[in-house]
Design an enzyme around this catalytic site. Structure first.
Site, mmCIF file in Angstrom:
data_model
loop_
_atom_site.group_PDB
_atom_site.id
_atom_site.type_symbol
_atom_site.label_atom_id
_atom_site.label_comp_id
_atom_site.label_asym_id
_atom_site.label_seq_id
_atom_site.Cartn_x
_atom_site.Cartn_y
_atom_site.Cartn_z
ATOM 1 N N HIS A 77 14.598 15.440 7.390
ATOM 2 C CA HIS A 77 14.373 16.782 7.933
ATOM 3 C C HIS A 77 13.683 16.667 9.281
ATOM 4 O O HIS A 77 12.658 16.007 9.387
ATOM 5 C CB HIS A 77 13.479 17.597 6.987
ATOM 6 N N TYR A 205 8.592 27.647 4.342
ATOM 7 C CA TYR A 205 7.280 28.087 3.847
ATOM 8 C C TYR A 205 7.116 29.551 4.285
ATOM 9 O O TYR A 205 7.198 29.843 5.478
ATOM 10 C CB TYR A 205 6.152 27.286 4.479
ATOM 11 N N PRO A 297 -0.794 21.143 -2.889
ATOM 12 C CA PRO A 297 0.501 20.586 -2.454
ATOM 13 C C PRO A 297 1.057 21.164 -1.149
ATOM 14 O O PRO A 297 2.049 20.645 -0.640
ATOM 15 C CB PRO A 297 1.436 20.911 -3.623
ATOM 16 N N LYS A 301 0.856 16.114 1.079
ATOM 17 C CA LYS A 301 0.132 14.893 1.472
ATOM 18 C C LYS A 301 -0.193 13.934 0.327
ATOM 19 O O LYS A 301 -0.513 12.770 0.570
ATOM 20 C CB LYS A 301 -1.216 15.281 2.137
ATOM 21 N N TYR A 389 1.770 16.963 9.707
ATOM 22 C CA TYR A 389 2.796 17.033 8.656
ATOM 23 C C TYR A 389 3.595 15.729 8.591
ATOM 24 O O TYR A 389 3.853 15.206 7.504
ATOM 25 C CB TYR A 389 3.719 18.232 8.901
HETATM 26 P P1 RFL Z 1 -0.492 9.022 -10.198
HETATM 27 O O1 RFL Z 1 0.847 9.222 -9.656
HETATM 28 O O2 RFL Z 1 -1.091 10.096 -11.026
HETATM 29 O O3 RFL Z 1 -0.431 7.657 -11.041
HETATM 30 C C1 RFL Z 1 -1.478 7.262 -11.870
HETATM 31 C C2 RFL Z 1 -0.886 6.470 -13.012
HETATM 32 O O4 RFL Z 1 -1.951 5.943 -13.807
HETATM 33 C C3 RFL Z 1 -1.619 6.099 -15.173
HETATM 34 N N1 RFL Z 1 -2.889 6.056 -15.921
HETATM 35 C C4 RFL Z 1 -3.355 4.938 -16.514
HETATM 36 N N2 RFL Z 1 -2.846 3.711 -16.610
HETATM 37 C C5 RFL Z 1 -3.578 2.780 -17.282
HETATM 38 N N3 RFL Z 1 -4.783 3.064 -17.850
HETATM 39 C C6 RFL Z 1 -5.327 4.275 -17.773
HETATM 40 N N4 RFL Z 1 -6.518 4.514 -18.331
HETATM 41 C C7 RFL Z 1 -4.613 5.285 -17.081
HETATM 42 N N5 RFL Z 1 -4.844 6.596 -16.819
HETATM 43 C C8 RFL Z 1 -3.794 7.032 -16.110
HETATM 44 C C9 RFL Z 1 -0.867 7.391 -15.237
HETATM 45 O O5 RFL Z 1 -0.049 7.456 -16.395
HETATM 46 C C10 RFL Z 1 -0.053 7.341 -13.944
HETATM 47 O O6 RFL Z 1 1.217 6.753 -14.136
HETATM 48 O O7 RFL Z 1 -1.560 8.673 -9.063
HETATM 49 P P2 RFL Z 1 -1.415 7.928 -7.616
HETATM 50 O O8 RFL Z 1 -0.727 6.610 -7.758
HETATM 51 O O9 RFL Z 1 -2.754 8.003 -7.023
HETATM 52 O O10 RFL Z 1 -0.389 8.828 -6.795
HETATM 53 C C11 RFL Z 1 -0.754 10.122 -6.425
HETATM 54 C C12 RFL Z 1 0.480 10.995 -6.378
HETATM 55 O O11 RFL Z 1 1.244 10.823 -7.564
HETATM 56 C C13 RFL Z 1 0.077 12.454 -6.257
HETATM 57 O O12 RFL Z 1 -0.807 12.620 -5.167
HETATM 58 C C14 RFL Z 1 1.254 13.380 -6.038
HETATM 59 O O13 RFL Z 1 2.218 13.327 -7.071
HETATM 60 C C15 RFL Z 1 0.666 14.755 -5.992
HETATM 61 N N6 RFL Z 1 1.655 15.760 -6.149
HETATM 62 C C16 RFL Z 1 2.431 16.042 -5.080
HETATM 63 N N7 RFL Z 1 2.300 15.298 -3.927
HETATM 64 C C17 RFL Z 1 3.053 15.547 -2.866
HETATM 65 O O14 RFL Z 1 2.939 14.812 -1.860
HETATM 66 N N8 RFL Z 1 3.932 16.619 -2.884
HETATM 67 C C18 RFL Z 1 4.049 17.406 -4.024
HETATM 68 O O15 RFL Z 1 4.804 18.365 -4.033
HETATM 69 C C19 RFL Z 1 3.320 17.113 -5.177
HETATM 70 N N9 RFL Z 1 3.450 17.840 -6.323
HETATM 71 C C20 RFL Z 1 1.810 16.469 -7.361
HETATM 72 C C21 RFL Z 1 2.736 17.501 -7.428
HETATM 73 C C22 RFL Z 1 1.042 16.135 -8.499
HETATM 74 C C23 RFL Z 1 1.206 16.823 -9.696
HETATM 75 N N10 RFL Z 1 0.391 16.429 -10.831
HETATM 76 C C24 RFL Z 1 0.745 16.504 -12.161
HETATM 77 C C25 RFL Z 1 -0.840 15.731 -10.607
HETATM 78 C C26 RFL Z 1 2.904 18.201 -8.621
HETATM 79 C C27 RFL Z 1 2.159 17.870 -9.758
HETATM 80 C C28 RFL Z 1 2.405 18.654 -11.019
HETATM 81 C C1 PHB Z 2 8.351 20.112 -3.342
HETATM 82 O O1 PHB Z 2 9.522 19.860 -3.009
HETATM 83 O O2 PHB Z 2 8.025 20.149 -4.530
HETATM 84 C C2 PHB Z 2 7.351 20.364 -2.298
HETATM 85 C C3 PHB Z 2 7.688 20.281 -0.975
HETATM 86 C C4 PHB Z 2 6.732 20.532 0.002
HETATM 87 C C5 PHB Z 2 5.452 20.856 -0.375
HETATM 88 C C6 PHB Z 2 5.107 20.921 -1.709
HETATM 89 C C7 PHB Z 2 6.050 20.672 -2.689
HETATM 90 O O3 PHB Z 2 4.526 21.129 0.585
#
Ligand code: RFL
Ligand code: PHB
Length: 395
Positions: A77, A205, A297, A301, A389
């Site tokens: 994008h 957005y 979100p 980031k 961004y």
């Molecule tokens: P993660 O991805 O949560 O991975 C952590 C891993 O550790 C495991 N774990 C354990 N393993 C061993 N022993 C233990 N005691 C443990 N406890 C936990 C877990 O099962 C998991 O597999 O953390 P990490 O690596 O720091 O990465 C961070 C990113 O995943 C996170 O920042 C993003 O996913 C956040 N996030 C989003 N980020 C974006 O950039 N754009 C988004 O749109 C976006 N949407 C989201 C999100 C995070 C979400 N949740 C559930 C936190 C939407 C959701 C719903």
């Molecule tokens: C998504 O695709 O889920 C998404 C994209 C951009 C954002 C947050 C979530 O800022």
């Protein structure tokens, strides 16, 4: 009785983006590791999350030899669209940042690629472990005890432990002397996954009097959309026709543009918070990613910030093993926090500017509209948004 302990230079807790990128970065420098993960491989690879990758994250994946599928299947994008006051504005990041773009390639696809490549290059990832406990963090021989997938006790003896266990993990609790900063927002996002073709080639957005809306994508056949809702709302309370009427009202503010509907096959509510733990190390434990910080979100980031921590930690460990130097490890928290606070600021700014906050007075609401108006009319303001961004350069 525990089986014979296994020795590894770096024990990594968590197979999310932080833990898996760290394992690859270390392997590239000849430093081996073992990753422990509580979930099964299927669960890790099947948790569908966004993936808006900053330019340097994409470049890093290419450098690590992990970019083939992303290059083929990712979507590039060159900007985003902002909608407010019935008008639509395109911010051309490629033009504003001297050629940088964002790549939309979902997080679970990134994880699938990282896991497959790590297993193929001889790496160890132990899925489905339980009762993970950290010991001896202030000694030279920290240990991790856990139960393997069959419930048997096992032990990992390490030089260092990386706590990459996400926001619900426990490694952060071991960091003594930490201060935690938190900011809660009085709204959440209702997210839906829809079987439909894209309605637009980039993300939209929208700020609207009825609340924020975001149009995003997962693949040519699956689209992701969000609506601002209450922080404790239940997704099941939103019937499909209400969701579509709100999305149409909030996004279709511009003549000639329509939203394509489809079958909604998943609904969930995401809470919004900002969180920073201001110490990310204790003895031989270093925490990275969501274990140390959370962003709402809106700025996309979270994943990128987790990868940046992994890069800084890998550099510190490379210096330790390669040159016997500890200064980068000692500076780990300070180096990470400089980037983290800027990402926190940007995510907070995008969130407050684009949402209708019921607790704000009409004056504050107009300030946010003025901010948007400024961003779309001033090249300097648009450039500031764009460079954040697409991702600030790594230190
Ligand atoms: P993660 O991805 O949560 O991975 C952590 C891993 O550790 C495991 N774990 C354990 N393993 C061993 N022993 C233990 N005691 C443990 N406890 C936990 C877990 O099962 C998991 O597999 O953390 P990490 O690596 O720091 O990465 C961070 C990113 O995943 C996170 O920042 C993003 O996913 C956040 N996030 C989003 N980020 C974006 O950039 N754009 C988004 O749109 C976006 N949407 C989201 C999100 C995070 C979400 N949740 C559930 C936190 C939407 C959701 C719903
Ligand atoms: C998504 O695709 O889920 C998404 C994209 C951009 C954002 C947050 C979530 O800022």
């Amino acid at each position: 009785m525990s089986a014979t302990p296994v020795r590894t230079p770096v024990g990594i807790v968590g197979a999310g983006p932080a833990g898996l990128f760290l394992a690859h970065l270390l392997h590239r420098q000849g430093i081996e590791s073992v990753v422990l993960e509580t979930r099964s491989r299927e669960e890790v690879e099947g948790t569908i999350r966004a993936g808006v990758l900053e330019q340097w994250t994409v470049d890093l994946m290419q450098d690590l030899g992990l970019g083939d599928r992303m290059r083929r299947e990712g979507h590039f994008h060159r900007g985003i669209t902002l909608r407010f006051n019935g008008e639509s504005w395109h911010l051309d990041f490629e033009d504003l940042t001297g050629g940088k773009r964002v790549t939309v390639y979902p997080q679970h696809e990134v994880l699938r690629d990282l896991i497959a490549a790590r297993l193929a290059n001889g790496g160890e990832i132990r899925f489905g472990v339980q009762d993970v406990q950290l010991h001896g963090l202030t000694t030279d021989r920290p240990r991790i005890t856990y139960r393997n997938g069959d419930g048997e006790p096992e032990e990992l003896h390490c030089d260092f432990i990386a706590g990459c266990d996400g926001s619900q993990g426990t490694s952060r609790q071991h960091v003594e002397g930490r201060t935690e900063y938190q900011h809660l927002y009085p709204f959440g996002w209702l997210g839906i996954l829809v079987e439909a073709p894209p309605s637009h080639h980039e993300l939209i957005y929208a700020r609207h009097g009825r609340g924020f809306a975001l149009l995003s994508t997962r693949s040519p056949d699956i689209q992701r959309m969000y609506l601002q809702c209450g922080p404790t709302d239940n997704a099941a309370d939103f019937p499909d026709d209400l969701i579509w009427s709100e999305l149409h009202r909030r996004l279709e503010t511009v003549d000639g543009w329509t939203l394509t509907e489809g079958r909604i096959f998943q609904k969930n509510v995401i809470g919004m918070r900002s969180f920073v733990c201001d110490r990310m190390q204790h003895g031989r434990l270093y925490i990275a990613g969501d274990a140390a910080h959370i962003v709402p979100p809106t700025g996309a980031k979270g994943l990128n910030l987790a990868v940046a921590d992994a890069v800084y930690l890998a550099r510190g460990l490379e210096d330790f093993y390669g040159r016997g130097r500890r200064d980068r490890l000692e500076q780990y928290t300070a180096t990470c926090l400089r980037r983290i606070w800027k990402a926190e600021r940007f995510s907070w700014y995008m969130t407050t500017m684009l949402h209708t906050n019921p607790a704000e007075d009409p004056f504050e609401q107009r300030i946010h509209l003025a901010d948007l108006d400024y961003v779309v009319h001033s090249r300097a303001a648009a450039t500031a948004l764009a460079e954040n961004y697409v991702g600030l350069p790594l230190d």
